[in-house]
Design a protein around this motif. Structure first.
Motif, PDB file in Angstrom:
ATOM      1  N   VAL A 336       0.875  -1.169   0.000  1.00  0.00           N
ATOM      2  CA  VAL A 336       0.000   0.000   0.000  1.00  0.00           C
ATOM      3  C   VAL A 336       0.915   1.222   0.000  1.00  0.00           C
ATOM      4  O   VAL A 336       1.686   1.420   0.932  1.00  0.00           O
ATOM      5  CB  VAL A 336      -0.925   0.034   1.229  1.00  0.00           C
ATOM      6  N   ALA A 337       0.847   2.016  -1.053  1.00  0.00           N
ATOM      7  CA  ALA A 337       1.703   3.189  -1.165  1.00  0.00           C
ATOM      8  C   ALA A 337       1.039   4.212  -2.073  1.00  0.00           C
ATOM      9  O   ALA A 337       0.189   3.866  -2.900  1.00  0.00           O
ATOM     10  CB  ALA A 337       3.070   2.795  -1.735  1.00  0.00           C
ATOM     11  N   SER A 338       1.415   5.459  -1.898  1.00  0.00           N
ATOM     12  CA  SER A 338       0.895   6.506  -2.766  1.00  0.00           C
ATOM     13  C   SER A 338       1.932   7.604  -2.886  1.00  0.00           C
ATOM     14  O   SER A 338       2.792   7.765  -2.012  1.00  0.00           O
ATOM     15  CB  SER A 338      -0.416   7.083  -2.224  1.00  0.00           C
ATOM     16  N   ALA A 339       1.865   8.361  -3.976  1.00  0.00           N
ATOM     17  CA  ALA A 339       2.791   9.464  -4.207  1.00  0.00           C
ATOM     18  C   ALA A 339       2.044  10.590  -4.901  1.00  0.00           C
ATOM     19  O   ALA A 339       1.291  10.357  -5.855  1.00  0.00           O
ATOM     20  CB  ALA A 339       3.977   9.003  -5.053  1.00  0.00           C
ATOM     21  N   TYR A 340       2.232  11.813  -4.392  1.00  0.00           N
ATOM     22  CA  TYR A 340       1.587  12.995  -4.963  1.00  0.00           C
ATOM     23  C   TYR A 340       2.635  14.075  -5.195  1.00  0.00           C
ATOM     24  O   TYR A 340       3.492  14.325  -4.356  1.00  0.00           O
ATOM     25  CB  TYR A 340       0.522  13.558  -4.014  1.00  0.00           C
ATOM     26  N   CYS A 347       1.117   7.055 -10.148  1.00  0.00           N
ATOM     27  CA  CYS A 347       0.900   5.611  -9.983  1.00  0.00           C
ATOM     28  C   CYS A 347       2.251   4.939  -9.759  1.00  0.00           C
ATOM     29  O   CYS A 347       2.942   4.525 -10.697  1.00  0.00           O
ATOM     30  CB  CYS A 347       0.194   5.038 -11.197  1.00  0.00           C
ATOM     31  N   LEU A 348       2.624   4.826  -8.512  1.00  0.00           N
ATOM     32  CA  LEU A 348       3.975   4.448  -8.108  1.00  0.00           C
ATOM     33  C   LEU A 348       4.318   3.013  -8.487  1.00  0.00           C
ATOM     34  O   LEU A 348       3.562   2.083  -8.218  1.00  0.00           O
ATOM     35  CB  LEU A 348       4.098   4.622  -6.591  1.00  0.00           C
ATOM     36  N   ASN A 349       5.483   2.840  -9.105  1.00  0.00           N
ATOM     37  CA  ASN A 349       6.040   1.507  -9.338  1.00  0.00           C
ATOM     38  C   ASN A 349       7.209   1.247  -8.406  1.00  0.00           C
ATOM     39  O   ASN A 349       7.291   0.204  -7.765  1.00  0.00           O
ATOM     40  CB  ASN A 349       6.488   1.350 -10.793  1.00  0.00           C
ATOM     41  N   SER A 350       8.114   2.228  -8.287  1.00  0.00           N
ATOM     42  CA  SER A 350       9.269   2.092  -7.402  1.00  0.00           C
ATOM     43  C   SER A 350       9.761   3.479  -7.025  1.00  0.00           C
ATOM     44  O   SER A 350       9.389   4.481  -7.657  1.00  0.00           O
ATOM     45  CB  SER A 350      10.403   1.298  -8.071  1.00  0.00           C
ATOM     46  N   PHE A 351      10.590   3.542  -5.994  1.00  0.00           N
ATOM     47  CA  PHE A 351      11.124   4.828  -5.559  1.00  0.00           C
ATOM     48  C   PHE A 351      12.490   4.615  -4.933  1.00  0.00           C
ATOM     49  O   PHE A 351      12.844   3.517  -4.495  1.00  0.00           O
ATOM     50  CB  PHE A 351      10.190   5.508  -4.545  1.00  0.00           C
ATOM     51  N   SER A 352      13.261   5.695  -4.861  1.00  0.00           N
ATOM     52  CA  SER A 352      14.568   5.672  -4.207  1.00  0.00           C
ATOM     53  C   SER A 352      14.826   7.057  -3.622  1.00  0.00           C
ATOM     54  O   SER A 352      14.942   8.027  -4.367  1.00  0.00           O
ATOM     55  CB  SER A 352      15.675   5.291  -5.187  1.00  0.00           C
ATOM     56  N   PHE A 353      14.885   7.136  -2.306  1.00  0.00           N
ATOM     57  CA  PHE A 353      15.081   8.404  -1.605  1.00  0.00           C
ATOM     58  C   PHE A 353      16.483   8.461  -1.028  1.00  0.00           C
ATOM     59  O   PHE A 353      17.002   7.472  -0.512  1.00  0.00           O
ATOM     60  CB  PHE A 353      14.052   8.535  -0.471  1.00  0.00           C
ATOM     61  N   ASP A 354      17.107   9.648  -1.114  1.00  0.00           N
ATOM     62  CA  ASP A 354      18.423   9.864  -0.507  1.00  0.00           C
ATOM     63  C   ASP A 354      18.381  11.191   0.235  1.00  0.00           C
ATOM     64  O   ASP A 354      18.108  12.237  -0.367  1.00  0.00           O
ATOM     65  CB  ASP A 354      19.507   9.888  -1.585  1.00  0.00           C
ATOM     66  N   LEU A 355      18.631  11.146   1.559  1.00  0.00           N
ATOM     67  CA  LEU A 355      18.631  12.375   2.345  1.00  0.00           C
ATOM     68  C   LEU A 355      19.757  13.302   1.902  1.00  0.00           C
ATOM     69  O   LEU A 355      19.653  14.527   2.019  1.00  0.00           O
ATOM     70  CB  LEU A 355      18.751  12.046   3.825  1.00  0.00           C
ATOM     71  N   GLN A 408       3.949   8.218   0.552  1.00  0.00           N
ATOM     72  CA  GLN A 408       3.483   7.454   1.707  1.00  0.00           C
ATOM     73  C   GLN A 408       3.715   5.975   1.477  1.00  0.00           C
ATOM     74  O   GLN A 408       3.330   5.428   0.443  1.00  0.00           O
ATOM     75  CB  GLN A 408       1.987   7.703   1.946  1.00  0.00           C
ATOM     76  N   ILE A 409       4.358   5.323   2.469  1.00  0.00           N
ATOM     77  CA  ILE A 409       4.591   3.883   2.425  1.00  0.00           C
ATOM     78  C   ILE A 409       3.869   3.261   3.618  1.00  0.00           C
ATOM     79  O   ILE A 409       4.135   3.607   4.761  1.00  0.00           O
ATOM     80  CB  ILE A 409       6.090   3.551   2.479  1.00  0.00           C
ATOM     81  N   GLY A 410       2.961   2.323   3.359  1.00  0.00           N
ATOM     82  CA  GLY A 410       2.150   1.733   4.419  1.00  0.00           C
ATOM     83  C   GLY A 410       0.947   2.606   4.720  1.00  0.00           C
ATOM     84  O   GLY A 410       0.922   3.796   4.381  1.00  0.00           O
TER      85      GLY A 410
END
Length: 463
Positions: A336-340, A347-355, A408-410
């Protein structure tokens, strides 16, 4: 669990990965000799000469809340307790435990304080600088060039966890070990939730029992959807909060609104930690570690934090008896995930975040060798999302759209993480072929407070 070995070698089996917050960067404070210990209280004299006792002098309150205390010897040997409160005053450090000791401890008994992590792919490189020697022996090769000060660096993947204690209506915020991990990156805020009041809420205006605990820009969640507060009304009856993006449905009377623990990255003054790596029964302690964090996953997988660090010194000890337990919580899966971006859903397939915390080495005699400090931050979030229309390419990239980005993840209380902040498309948007379906591949760059008076950093919220 604790391990022992009768073999004359160390196996590659990793039995524990953990960290301990430091009072002073580069000075370990992980192993102590007890002054007193009974019931749910253990004290250590910071004026003592044993172990790391003196390093606790002037330690801030709550520094070890959520960490664990492991008893090495004496009648309570093997005890493992969660630390619910920590204070230091008048030369005495007091650990309050969440459960009672199995027996009264004697003065001089040894304890460890640590925060175990659900980690994998752990690597650490304790090294000594490879400096050239000038000494030559007649007729022989140079002596070994391994000479200089100690350094260390490493990385590990950590399963992403939400709050141990959810922040719903009437709940009290409790620091856990992930709170301590996130505190390494910035300042923290927390706020409890409330209830939807009445049946007049809309998808963007939620009528609530009380809005007094919230502030503009807080992250809130109702019916599994995390949203940002843009306005609040504490005068009307009932109170209300305005949120964006719009929820998918109107909240109903009695629905619970959850709050979050929010970490906002600091520019300077980052907390250092000692990393602990127990392989078989050989322990590596890497002190003075300054961390960076990332997070990535493909839809359907478990989300992982990627934690990496640079540190200044290390110690290797054989035949160590040390134990720790993991959280009795499931990791957050990206089922369950969403991105705005603004109000547009991706429509999220994958993501990669770096602080993007860039560490700089500082070396001089006053720092007793070498220190690492964060000197830059360039937070990015790469998102691969289905190509439903041309807006990302023709509008976001072409016109340099600036908007709030929310990932949002979860979606369950106690098992949700949100990344949020002002952002714009950085590198040119590319195409990604995922299962013969066309996706956009966009890397967003977050604004830094130093470059925009109306911007925000990439905040990390746990709920």
């Amino acid at each position: 669990m604790a391990t022992t070995s009768s073999f004359a070698n160390v196996s590659k089996a990793v039995s524990l990965v953990a960290f301990t917050p430091e009072v002073s960067q580069g000075t370990k404070n992980v192993k102590f000799e007890v002054a007193t210990g009974s019931g749910t209280s253990v004290t250590v004299s910071t004026g003592g000469s044993g172990r790391d006792d003196a390093a606790l002098a002037n330690a801030p309150d709550d520094l070890f809340n959520g960490c664990q205390l492991y008893v090495v010897d004496g009648t309570a040997a093997g005890d493992l307790h969660t630390i619910t409160d920590f204070t230091e005053s008048g030369g005495t450090a007091t650990f309050t435990l969440g459960s009672s000791l199995s027996a009264t401890m004697s003065s001089g008994n040894v304890i460890w304080v640590l925060a175990p992590l659900p980690a994998s792919n752990f690597t650490i490189a304790p090294t000594t600088e490879n400096l050239e020697r000038d000494f030559h022996r007649l007729g022989l090769d140079k002596a070994s060039p391994v000479k200089g000060i100690n350094l260390n660096n490493g990385s590990t993947d950590v399963e992403v966890m939400g709050l141990v204690q959810e922040l719903g209506n009437g709940d009290t915020y409790t620091l856990d070990r992930f709170s301590q991990l996130m505190a390494c990156f910035g300042s923290q805020d927390s706020y409890a939730g409330t209830l939807i009041s009445g049946g007049s809420s809309t998808t963007t205006r939620w009528d609530v029992s009380s809005a007094s605990g919230f502030s503009v820009d807080d992250i809130v969640m109702c019916n599994g959807e995390a949203r940002r507060v843009t306005a609040l009304d504490t005068v009307s009856t009932p109170n209300n909060i305005t949120v964006t993006p719009a929820a998918s449905q109107e909240p109903e009377d009695g629905d619970e609104v959850f709050g979050f623990e929010v970490t906002t990255p600091d520019d300077t003054g980052h907390r250092s930690v000692t990393m602990l790596f127990l392989q078989d029964d050989q322990l590596i302690e890497a002190a003075g570690c300054i961390l960076n964090i990332g997070m990535s996953a493909t839809f359907g997988e478990i989300a992982l934090f990627a934690v990496d660090w640079d540190g200044e010194t290390w110690l290797v000890t054989d035949a160590v008896d040390l134990d720790g337990t993991q959280l009795s919580k499931n990791p957050i899966g990206v089922t369950v995930a969403s991105a705005y971006f603004g109000t547009t859903e991706m429509c999220l397939n994958s993501f990669s975040f770096d602080l993007g915390h860039g560490r700089q080495e500082i070396r001089d005699a006053c720092s007793n060798g070498v220190r690492y400090f964060v000197r830059e931050r360039a937070s990015t979030l790469q998102v691969v999302f289905r190509d439903k229309n041309k807006i990302p390419l023709e509008t976001w990239q072409k016109t340099g759209t600036k908007a709030r980005l929310l990932l949002q993840i979860g979606n369950a209380a106690g098992a949700v993480v949100v990344i949020e902040g002002w952002a714009t498309v950085g590198d040119p948007i590319g195409m990604a072929d995922v299962g013969s379906t066309q996706y956009w591949d966009a890397t967003f760059q977050f604004f830094d407070d130093q470059t925009s008076t109306t911007a925000t950093t990439a905040r990390i919220a746990r709920g």
